[in-house]
Scaffold this active site. Structure first.
Site, PDB file in Angstrom:
ATOM      1  CG  HIS A   1      -0.356   0.239   2.524  1.00  0.00           C
ATOM      2  ND1 HIS A   1      -0.010  -0.782   3.385  1.00  0.00           N
ATOM      3  CD2 HIS A   1      -0.015   1.383   3.157  1.00  0.00           C
ATOM      4  CE1 HIS A   1       0.493  -0.271   4.493  1.00  0.00           C
ATOM      5  NE2 HIS A   1       0.508   1.044   4.370  1.00  0.00           N
TER       6      HIS A   1
ATOM      7  CG  ASN B   1       6.194   3.856  12.277  1.00  0.00           C
ATOM      8  OD1 ASN B   1       5.664   4.607  13.089  1.00  0.00           O
ATOM      9  ND2 ASN B   1       7.481   3.565  12.312  1.00  0.00           N
ATOM     10  CB  SER B   2       3.293   1.905   5.970  1.00  0.00           C
ATOM     11  OG  SER B   2       2.014   1.929   6.512  1.00  0.00           O
TER      12      SER B   2
ATOM     13  CG  ASP C   1       0.135  -4.014   2.898  1.00  0.00           C
ATOM     14  OD1 ASP C   1       0.191  -3.451   1.788  1.00  0.00           O
ATOM     15  OD2 ASP C   1       0.191  -3.392   3.979  1.00  0.00           O
TER      16      ASP C   1
ATOM     17  CG  LEU D   1      -7.069 -27.769   1.188  1.00  0.00           C
ATOM     18  CD1 LEU D   1      -7.838 -27.624   2.494  1.00  0.00           C
ATOM     19  CD2 LEU D   1      -6.505 -29.168   1.060  1.00  0.00           C
TER      20      LEU D   1
END
Length: 475
Positions: A125, A228-229, A155, A287
């Site tokens: 992002h 901080n991302s 992300d 699955l």
């Protein structure tokens, strides 16, 4: 079509979304009621006297080694300003100086994980839809970044920078983290570069958070704020154990940190990075089942002592589940010794697994325990409408972004529609979400494909376009 109330009010607070220079008004969906004021105070952690027999009076020696590996990620995106007046050439001549484009700038963080190759790990992002990405190093150098690949559903993004004399952070084993371990977050909150906050691991394996993708988060009380991302969560040995990605605040992202931060585990990031570096995309294992949650009445009828597990409602042909012997009516209680509480937990496990992974299934069939083994098969990334039904010719379909699934939406995404194609002539458009179809029941791309065997005589699809529902007859 009729208006539909807004499906999702998903806003990412604190770090999620990076730090946007123009405006941030995001609020994170907090499923619990807000606690009293005293409960919202951040936790203060004290340093241990020693680590591995060595005195640790300060974090400074470790941070001197780790901080140069954390960088600022600056992005720019050119956005066209939509003004109906300027569709008219007359107004464009009268007001030639009025800008028809604007530039959105944002700031996040990143971590150098390979100094020789210049590989930088950050959040998807942070760089999503960016036209220009530049990285500022701890020594002040700013360089243009090259996009390698990204995975929106976890992300994670990987970029490369052409620079020498780089410092990389070694990846630690996030599976060894325990609640109570001390950790340090390094990043660029609110644009303040090279900022360090400390705390403890509050929880591991955190999931079930609406609006985010596949989830296996580390929760920490180390302060994580906008900017901080993509930054580093490190242990006291200076190893990268997580990528900071989000934090919760019911008052919105600009109200401050309340000690609820989330980080992507380094082991998960390592698996994704390996695929991005070699293929540019992430291919997931599956699955090949449809599942639903149990009710108390259903649990009693199936001979279960508690209401938990994923009830298999459909096993797709030629799937990993079919090869393993799973049947409709089975209940999966655990996979690889990980507890499965509901259908979403099983789906989340699949999304974090690679193709070819062998899994052990703890199953209940008719109330009796059964152990099965399965090898996950590749999950298709997109399907051409021509292969499903001629009436869908010209359209391609993909699974919904996992963030929408986590918010409760099921269906498939119309990825592209060729101009003038049969699908376009029936009104189908790129970006539509197909919620239901006369072809049969489905919840995702795999079951959407299976629903066309056999093909329906009349094909009617229920779609969501923006916030409006409608139906289309495919001709």
């Amino acid at each position: 079509m009729r208006p539909l109330p807004t499906l999702l009010t998903l806003a990412l607070a604190a770090a999620f979304g990076g730090f946007t220079a123009s405006a941030i008004n995001a609020h994170l969906d907090n499923r619990a009621e807000a606690a009293g004021a005293s409960a919202l105070l951040p936790t203060t952690a004290a340093l241990p006297a020693a680590v591995a027999g060595q005195a640790v009076p300060s974090l400074a020696p470790m941070l001197e080694q780790a901080m140069p590996a954390v960088v600022s990620v600056n992005t720019k995106q050119v956005v066209r300003v939509r003004n109906p007046f300027f569709d008219d050439p007359f107004f464009r001549r009268l007001f030639p100086q009025v800008p028809q484009e604007r530039i959105n700038e944002s700031l996040g963080s990143g971590v150098i994980i390979d100094a020789a190759k210049g590989l930088v790990l950050t959040n998807h992002h942070v760089i999503d839809n960016a036209d220009d990405v530049r990285v500022t190093l701890a020594d002040g150098r700013t360089v243009q970044a090259e996009f390698i690949g990204s995975d929106p559903d976890t992300d994670i993004a990987l970029i490369r920078i052409p620079a020498e004399k780089l410092t990389a952070l070694p990846l630690g084993n996030s599976d060894q983290l325990r609640v109570g371990d001390f950790v340090v977050a390094i990043g660029n909150p609110f644009g303040f570069s090279q900022t360090v906050t400390s705390g403890i691991v509050s929880a591991v394996g955190r999931s079930g958070i609406r609006g985010l993708g596949y989830q296996n988060f580390i929760q920490t009380d180390a302060s994580i704020n906008p900017g901080n991302s993509g930054g580093a969560l490190v242990n006291l040995s200076g190893q990268l154990v997580g990528i900071n990605t989000a934090s919760f605040n019911p008052q919105g992202s600009m109200a401050g940190n309340i000690g609820l931060g989330l980080a992507i585990p380094s082991n998960l990031a390592r698996d994704v990075v390996e695929q991005l570096a070699t293929k540019g995309v992430v291919v997931r294992g599956t699955l090949g089942v449809e599942t639903q949650n149990l009710t108390e009445q259903m649990a009693r009828g199936l001979g279960l002592s508690e209401t938990r597990g994923a009830l298999i409602t459909r096993v797709l042909a030629d799937s990993a589940a079919a090869a393993a012997g799973l049947k409709a009516g089975d209940v999966v209680l655990a996979i690889n010794n990980q507890r499965v509480d509901n259908a979403q937990a099983l789906h989340n496990f699949e999304g974090l697994s690679t193709v070819g992974r062998s899994v052990d299934l703890d199953v209940r069939r008719d109330g009796k325990p059964l152990q099965l083994k399965a090898t996950l098969k590749e999950q298709p990334r997109a399907v051409s409408g021509d292969t499903l039904d001629p009436r869908l010719g010209g359209a391609t379909f993909a699974d919904l972004p996992e963030s929408l699934r986590q918010a409760g939406l099921n269906g498939v995404l119309v990825n592209e529609v060729a101009r003038g194609s049969r699908a376009a002539q029936s009104g189908l458009a790129s970006g539509d979400v197909i919620l239901a179809s006369s072809s049969g029941q489905f919840t995702d791309l795999a079951s959407w494909r299976a629903s066309f065997s056999p093909r329906p005589q009349q094909l009617v699809v229920s779609i969501l376009r923006g916030n409006v529902r409608g139906q289309l007859v495919m001709r």
